[in-house]
Design an enzyme around this catalytic site. Structure first.
Site: not given
Ligand code: DAH
Length: 347
Positions: A164, A178, A204, A218, A261, A315
């Site tokens: 990120w 995010h 970003r 998002q 996750v 998620a």
């Molecule tokens: N937060 C991640 C991103 O911005 C996207 C994401 C991936 C969110 C997997 C989630 C997850 O909740 O389980 O790249």
């Protein structure tokens, strides 16, 4: 003149009067009226002429004619005044009729405003999730390290942070990378079942091109309860995408790594541009990667004081712009924040 007898002169006055009144009645224009007044009452008028020569008459006749001529002068002066007022009044009346503003008419608007495509589609997505039982929680656009990273299992110094590219404020806050940044707050706030979607602008610090923008929208989602499984996640996402694209959508899961996750992965959709046949956009695979997702990591549940032996959940997070680009065939993500009205007015 001196020879004219008084009767003839009185008859002259009568004629002046009827002539003048006739003409006054016909006139509709102020200028014409003014001209007529000069002609009838002015220095060279018949009436003035009669009055001038009155001195040549005998006393009785002088008196009679003088009185009649003066009466006539006063009378005609009044007539002219009255007519002037009438014409002016009519003029005003016409102005108020012709130039009046009818405040009951609807306004003439050449272009009405439109709702920005991102907002339209956000409402659509929120509505779908809402009907599936998810509440909508908006993300803080600026947050702290703890919520953006640590509570989603990305400790300080962890190499995963490199994924990120982050905008930091001087005092160590973050323009959220995010909307997973809200997970801990939502999971800590109440007992499961917890179902929430979290839309929000995310940022970003990276170079922009047709597929990358420093700011995007998002939509994170979380579902935690007893006995929530991977199959629930697939079913939820497939239902959402089918509703969103208004057609039955196939989804494909492929494993990937996200610290929050386990297992984690990417969901791809059948490329709706080529119907899965393979085209340039999907790089001939027939699939388009669209979101990250997975089963919520036990550590994330623990940090929200939820026992991972009792509760489980899933998620996901996706960029709304990507979805709209597919749905509406938009070739460059930078259109969304360009402020270009030509683009916006198409929606
Ligand atoms: N937060 C991640 C991103 O911005 C996207 C994401 C991936 C969110 C997997 C989630 C997850 O909740 O389980 O790249």
């Amino acid at each position: 003149m001196a020879n004219k007898d008084i009767k003839t002169l009185l008859a002259d006055l009568d004629k002046i009067e009827t002539d003048a009144k006739d003409k006054i009645a016909k006139i509709q224009d102020l200028k014409d009226l003014e001209d007529l007044k000069t002609k009838v009452l002015g220095r060279k008028s018949k009436l003035t002429n009669i009055l001038k020569n009155i001195k040549n008459l005998d006393k009785e006749a002088k008196k009679e004619l003088g009185s009649s001529a003066n009466k006539l002068r006063v009378n005609l002066t009044n007539e002219f005044e009255q007519k002037t007022k009438n014409i002016q009044f009519k003029k005003l009346e016409n102005i108020s009729k012709e130039e009046a503003i009818d405040i009951t008419l609807p306004g003439k608007v050449n272009r009405q405003g439109t709702i920005h495509p991102l907002t339209q589609m956000l409402h659509r997505a929120e509505d779908i999730f809402y009907r599936m039982g998810f509440e909508v929680v908006y993300a803080n656009e600026v947050d702290d390290d703890y919520h953006n990273f640590q509570t989603v299992n990305i400790p300080e110094g962890h190499p995963a942070r490199d994924s990120w590219d982050t905008f930091w404020t001087k005092d160590g806050h973050i323009a959220i990378t995010h909307t997973s940044s809200m997970q801990n707050r939502i999971l800590s706030a109440k007992e499961p079942p917890i179902r929430a979607v979290v839309p929000g602008r995310s940022f970003r610090n990276e170079a922009t091109d047709a597929r990358h923008e420093h700011t995007f929208t998002q939509i994170e989602g979380i579902y935690v309860d007893k006995g929530i499984t991977f199959a629930d996640m697939l079913g939820t996402l497939k239902t959402f995408f089918s509703e969103f694209f208004e057609q039955d959508m196939d989804i494909l899961f492929s494993p990937d790594f996200f610290p929050f996750v386990e297992p984690g992965g990417m969901i791809s959709l059948t490329c709706i541009l080529c119907n899965g046949d393979g085209c340039d956009v999907c790089k001939k695979t027939g699939w388009l990667e669209i979101l990250g997702c997975g089963m919520i990591h036990p550590k994330v549940l623990e940090m929200a004081k939820l026992d991972p032996n009792v509760y489980s959940g899933f998620a996901w997070g996706f960029g709304l712009e990507r979805l709209i680009m597919l749905k509406s065939n938009i070739e460059d993500v930078r259109h969304f924040f360009s402020g270009n009205l030509k683009f916006i007015r198409q929606f």
